[in-house]
Design an enzyme around this catalytic site. Structure first.
Site, PDB file in Angstrom:
ATOM      1  N   LYS A 108     -70.037   0.993 -48.667  1.00  0.00           N
ATOM      2  CA  LYS A 108     -70.268   2.395 -48.324  1.00  0.00           C
ATOM      3  C   LYS A 108     -68.974   3.125 -47.949  1.00  0.00           C
ATOM      4  O   LYS A 108     -68.850   4.333 -48.153  1.00  0.00           O
ATOM      5  CB  LYS A 108     -71.257   2.450 -47.163  1.00  0.00           C
ATOM      6  N   GLN A 124     -80.234  -9.527 -51.658  1.00  0.00           N
ATOM      7  CA  GLN A 124     -80.836  -8.308 -52.183  1.00  0.00           C
ATOM      8  C   GLN A 124     -79.847  -7.638 -53.128  1.00  0.00           C
ATOM      9  O   GLN A 124     -78.649  -7.627 -52.807  1.00  0.00           O
ATOM     10  CB  GLN A 124     -81.171  -7.331 -51.038  1.00  0.00           C
ATOM     11  N   TYR A 182     -83.473   6.429 -49.420  1.00  0.00           N
ATOM     12  CA  TYR A 182     -83.277   6.460 -47.974  1.00  0.00           C
ATOM     13  C   TYR A 182     -83.675   7.812 -47.371  1.00  0.00           C
ATOM     14  O   TYR A 182     -84.505   7.898 -46.475  1.00  0.00           O
ATOM     15  CB  TYR A 182     -81.810   6.190 -47.635  1.00  0.00           C
ATOM     16  N   ARG A 220     -66.774  -3.185 -46.765  1.00  0.00           N
ATOM     17  CA  ARG A 220     -68.073  -2.517 -46.735  1.00  0.00           C
ATOM     18  C   ARG A 220     -68.117  -1.437 -47.821  1.00  0.00           C
ATOM     19  O   ARG A 220     -67.365  -0.472 -47.788  1.00  0.00           O
ATOM     20  CB  ARG A 220     -68.277  -1.902 -45.346  1.00  0.00           C
ATOM     21  N   GLU A 225     -86.838   1.479 -47.905  1.00  0.00           N
ATOM     22  CA  GLU A 225     -85.740   2.183 -47.213  1.00  0.00           C
ATOM     23  C   GLU A 225     -86.141   3.524 -46.620  1.00  0.00           C
ATOM     24  O   GLU A 225     -85.687   3.875 -45.526  1.00  0.00           O
ATOM     25  CB  GLU A 225     -84.532   2.329 -48.141  1.00  0.00           C
ATOM     26  N   GLY A 285     -75.581  -3.439 -42.850  1.00  0.00           N
ATOM     27  CA  GLY A 285     -76.485  -4.454 -42.333  1.00  0.00           C
ATOM     28  C   GLY A 285     -77.436  -4.911 -43.408  1.00  0.00           C
ATOM     29  O   GLY A 285     -77.633  -4.219 -44.409  1.00  0.00           O
ATOM     30  N   MET A 286     -77.997  -6.097 -43.224  1.00  0.00           N
ATOM     31  CA  MET A 286     -79.005  -6.627 -44.142  1.00  0.00           C
ATOM     32  C   MET A 286     -80.080  -7.287 -43.294  1.00  0.00           C
ATOM     33  O   MET A 286     -79.792  -8.152 -42.459  1.00  0.00           O
ATOM     34  CB  MET A 286     -78.362  -7.622 -45.115  1.00  0.00           C
ATOM     35  N   GLU A 287     -81.335  -6.868 -43.551  1.00  0.00           N
ATOM     36  CA  GLU A 287     -82.466  -7.214 -42.690  1.00  0.00           C
ATOM     37  C   GLU A 287     -83.001  -8.618 -42.928  1.00  0.00           C
ATOM     38  O   GLU A 287     -84.221  -8.813 -42.992  1.00  0.00           O
ATOM     39  CB  GLU A 287     -83.572  -6.181 -42.904  1.00  0.00           C
ATOM     40  N   HIS A 320     -82.131   0.435 -37.621  1.00  0.00           N
ATOM     41  CA  HIS A 320     -82.515   0.414 -39.038  1.00  0.00           C
ATOM     42  C   HIS A 320     -82.915  -0.992 -39.485  1.00  0.00           C
ATOM     43  O   HIS A 320     -84.000  -1.199 -40.022  1.00  0.00           O
ATOM     44  CB  HIS A 320     -81.348   0.949 -39.884  1.00  0.00           C
ATOM     45  N   PRO A 334     -70.424  -6.862 -47.513  1.00  0.00           N
ATOM     46  CA  PRO A 334     -70.411  -5.615 -48.291  1.00  0.00           C
ATOM     47  C   PRO A 334     -71.333  -4.514 -47.794  1.00  0.00           C
ATOM     48  O   PRO A 334     -71.267  -3.389 -48.300  1.00  0.00           O
ATOM     49  CB  PRO A 334     -70.834  -6.077 -49.690  1.00  0.00           C
TER      50      PRO A 334
HETATM   51  N1  BES Z   1     -81.511  -3.577 -47.194  1.00  0.00           N
HETATM   52  C1  BES Z   1     -80.399  -2.707 -47.063  1.00  0.00           C
HETATM   53  C2  BES Z   1     -79.178  -3.181 -47.783  1.00  0.00           C
HETATM   54  C3  BES Z   1     -79.362  -3.368 -49.284  1.00  0.00           C
HETATM   55  C4  BES Z   1     -80.193  -2.543 -50.039  1.00  0.00           C
HETATM   56  C5  BES Z   1     -78.668  -4.362 -49.911  1.00  0.00           C
HETATM   57  C6  BES Z   1     -80.333  -2.767 -51.421  1.00  0.00           C
HETATM   58  C7  BES Z   1     -78.801  -4.567 -51.279  1.00  0.00           C
HETATM   59  C8  BES Z   1     -79.644  -3.778 -52.037  1.00  0.00           C
HETATM   60  C9  BES Z   1     -80.044  -2.466 -45.584  1.00  0.00           C
HETATM   61  O1  BES Z   1     -81.160  -2.375 -44.756  1.00  0.00           O
HETATM   62  C10 BES Z   1     -79.385  -1.120 -45.505  1.00  0.00           C
HETATM   63  O2  BES Z   1     -80.024  -0.149 -45.833  1.00  0.00           O
HETATM   64  N2  BES Z   1     -78.156  -1.081 -45.052  1.00  0.00           N
HETATM   65  C11 BES Z   1     -77.442   0.165 -44.861  1.00  0.00           C
HETATM   66  C12 BES Z   1     -77.515   0.545 -43.419  1.00  0.00           C
HETATM   67  C13 BES Z   1     -78.055   1.799 -43.064  1.00  0.00           C
HETATM   68  C14 BES Z   1     -78.668   2.753 -43.947  1.00  0.00           C
HETATM   69  C15 BES Z   1     -78.153   2.118 -41.607  1.00  0.00           C
HETATM   70  C16 BES Z   1     -75.989  -0.076 -45.189  1.00  0.00           C
HETATM   71  O3  BES Z   1     -75.590  -1.215 -45.325  1.00  0.00           O
HETATM   72  O4  BES Z   1     -75.269   0.897 -45.323  1.00  0.00           O
HETATM   73 ZN    ZN Z   2     -82.280  -0.629 -45.136  1.00  0.00          ZN
END
Ligand code: BES
Ligand code: ZN
Length: 634
Positions: A586, A170, A410, A584, A347, A298-300, A324, A295
């Site tokens: 974030k 993604q 989000y 990571r 999201e 999590g990734m779903e 999530h 990075p």
């Molecule tokens: N699907 C996302 C990660 C993502 C979004 C990857 C867009 C690449 C492009 C995943 O579900 C996500 O939102 N991860 C968050 C976790 C959270 C909000 C609890 C993260 O990784 O910070």
């Molecule tokens: Zn997400």
């Protein structure tokens, strides 16, 4: 500080009726004129893909790949089953940094060409389709620098003995490891055979093996149709622990016990979502704990959520992240955004579901602490972003879809749904959402489709309700509308009161009743601390609560902001260890951004980055390179 980096259901049958995708996604439009609430066919155009699924759509993918840890390449074939809509003579796929060796159908070579490659979009791979050529086999190899893939040396893993491969597809990185229609509007089933070095376990977003095979050959099946961004691959020295009948966790051996403890509540979470929104449609739900360079939090990936190890705090305090990723099995994987402009449908819905799961497991006070932290994030994001980027429906044409990954999708998304829930009542809204998932299962949907569905099935001509909801303002307008829900937390109010007494000198540090604070109360405290604490106050806090040495990644991250802001030297080593020890984004992004504000700190950041960069995934380096103006070779 925005902790997240900047970054519709149309069935194939629906798509077939449309002539939409432009030849060149990069040229397909300005960003300014797309805030129109008018539902139009253009909403379905995915400006981030060269594919023209209305003409020919991929319906099944079969991969047969060698995983070569020596050359850092995947090499083999991708066989695509195609459905043609009408009389078409070519299929266009997305490809980025792929070496195409041949394309065949029925044992004969087909003509193909790769167009010009553009930043982040890659190139169109056009294959001529003679009559009867409905299954094409592409022999190809990936590039060692394929942006989706990260090849880790043994020393970058917890076990230290075996290499590791992980992927992140993604939003539009699947095209760097599989030639495909890399748009969330297209779904296909897939099967795969992987050959990895014997001893390693290979896993995919599919039905997975529980144990290593003796010969390193693995087969996978994904019988439900998925969009390309959910293609995932990993291989390493991994162990499996069961978490109940249909859930489990894979982790490197040194982490397996800790992971099994941390994620003990997973089965209960699955039961909680099912009770709210209908059956889990994917068979098993397993987790994969990756090495720290992953990075994202999590990734779903379907059937196999990919996770950062930084979520293992030892006390289950960060498991909302599991809620999530699990929630995405409904919002995202089952009902998918048709384009990245509709990202909030993935999201925003997921954060709303996450909150409901956490409320079911831990109670309303707990869930409201999470919501309040989200509200704080949203406020700073709205302050930082240009107004046109604060609409739920985004306009990402001409930009990397990664830029849509902000708290707007989000958190504004979550509060929009929470507002509707508060206006119509929980019971009615739960039924509405359950029907939404059920009626759009395995489809890709646009924002306009959701708005229409909402109008028909919930508002249903009730003018007073329409007036209260302000749907247009939320979806196609800036900022946070006036009817945004108010969230309160007694626990947070108490934390703030204690902080105020300490800061005003009315209470001593030892009087702070912080021993029972949850992680979220700590986060509220640390976020609320003024940036101009004096050195003595920093030291006092640290001595009293051992913040510099905390094992909780979220608390450490929040504390390190103050370490940077106050030039608090006793925290420098922890800062460096954190930035070099995990990837990571974030966490990395806000810390490097904060360091880049001060010339001396910026130099320190550059030195740390030079050391850490080879260990980060391409998703993270793309962001941090920009923050630090990195020009060194990779
Ligand atoms: N699907 C996302 C990660 C993502 C979004 C990857 C867009 C690449 C492009 C995943 O579900 C996500 O939102 N991860 C968050 C976790 C959270 C909000 C609890 C993260 O990784 O910070
Ligand atoms: Zn997400």
């Amino acid at each position: 500080m925005n902790p997240r980096t900047r970054l519709a259901m149309v069935s194939l049958a629906c798509l077939a009726g449309l002539a939409c995708s432009p030849q060149d996604p990069a040229d397909s439009g300005s960003t300014s004129d797309q805030a129109s609430p008018v539902s139009s066919e253009d909403d379905r155009t995915d400006v981030h893909s060269y594919a023209r699924p209305a003409e020919v759509a991929v319906r099944h993918l079969d991969l047969d790949l060698d995983v070569d840890f020596e050359s850092h390449r995947l090499r083999g074939t991708a066989t695509l089953d195609l459905t043609r809509h009408g009389n078409v003579s070519e299929v266009v796929l997305d490809a980025r940094d792929l070496t195409i060796e041949s394309v065949q159908a029925n044992g004969s070579d087909l003509q193909w060409s790769l167009g010009e490659s553009k930043p982040y979009l890659g190139a169109p791979l056009t294959v001529q389709l003679p009559d009867g050529a409905d299954r094409i086999s592409i022999r190809y190899a990936t590039d060692p620098a394929a942006a989706a893939l990260q090849w880790l040396a043994p020393e970058q893993t917890a076990g230290g003995e075996h290499p590791f491969l992980l992927s992140q597809s993604q939003a539009i990185l699947a095209r760097t490891w599989v030639p495909c229609q890399d748009t969330p509007a297209v779904r296909f089933t897939y099967s795969a055979t992987l050959r990895v070095p014997p001893g390693l376990l290979a896993l995919m977003s599919a039905e997975n093996p529980a144990e290593p095979s003796t010969d390193g050959v693995y087969s996978f099946e994904m019988p439900q149709p998925i969009p390309s961004y959910l293609l995932a691959i990993a291989a390493g020295d991994l162990e499996f622990r069961s978490l109940g009948e249909r859930a489990g966790v894979y982790a490197e051996p040194p982490l397996a016990d800790a992971a099994a403890y941390e994620f003990e509540d997973t089965s209960e979470m699955i039961d909680a979502v099912e009770a709210l929104y209908g059956p889990y449609r994917w068979g098993r739900y397993d987790l994969l704990v990756l090495p720290p360079s992953f990075p994202f939090g999590g990734m779903e990936n379907p059937r196999l959520t990919f996770l950062t190890p930084t979520v293992i705090a030892g006390d289950k305090s960060l498991v909302a992240l599991i809620a999530h990723e699990l929630a995405h099995s409904w919002s995202g994987n089952l009902v998918t955004n048709a384009t990245w402009d509709d990202f909030w449908l993935n999201e925003g819905f997921t954060v709303y579901l996450e909150q409901r799961i956490m409320e079911a497991l831990r109670g309303k006070e707990y869930a409201d602490m999470l919501a309040l932290l989200g509200r704080q994030d949203l406020k700073s994001t709205i302050d930082d972003l240009p107004a046109e980027d604060t609409h739920l429906h985004l306009s990402l044409a001409g930009r990397d879809p990664d830029e849509g990954m902000t708290d707007i999708a989000y958190e504004k998304g979550r509060f929009f749904l929470r507002m509707i829930e508060e206006q119509v009542g929980r019971e009615r809204f739960d039924t509405f959402l359950q029907n939404w998932f059920e009626s759009h299962a395995f489809q890709s949907v646009t924002t306009a489709q959701f708005v229409d569905y909402l109008e028909e099935n919930l508002i249903a001509g009730d003018k007073e309700l329409a007036e209260k909801l302000q749907v247009e303002a939320w979806v196609y307008g800036p900022g946070l509308p006036q009817n945004a829900p108010r969230v309160e937390s007694r626990a947070f109010t108490e934390v703030a009161a204690q902080m105020a007494s300490w800061l005003s000198g009315r209470a001593r540090i030892a009087d702070l009743e912080a021993n029972d604070w949850t992680t979220h109360e700590w986060l509220h405290f640390l976020r609320g601390l003024p940036e101009d604490l004096d050195a003595e106050q920093m030291r006092e806090l640290d001595q009293q609560f051992n913040l510099t040495s905390t094992g909780n990644s979220e608390i450490l991250h929040a504390w390190l902001h103050h370490v940077i802001a106050r030039n608090y030297e006793p925290g420098y080593q922890a800062l460096e260890d954190f930035l070099t020890g995990m990837g990571r984004r974030k966490f990395l992004k806000p810390l490097y951004e904060r360091m880049a504000k001060d010339e001396q700190m910026k130099q320190r950041a550059a030195a740390i980055y030079a050391q850490a960069r080879p260990g980060y995934h391409a998703v993270s380096t793309a962001t941090i390179d920009e923050i630090l103006g990195w020009t060194g070779e990779s």
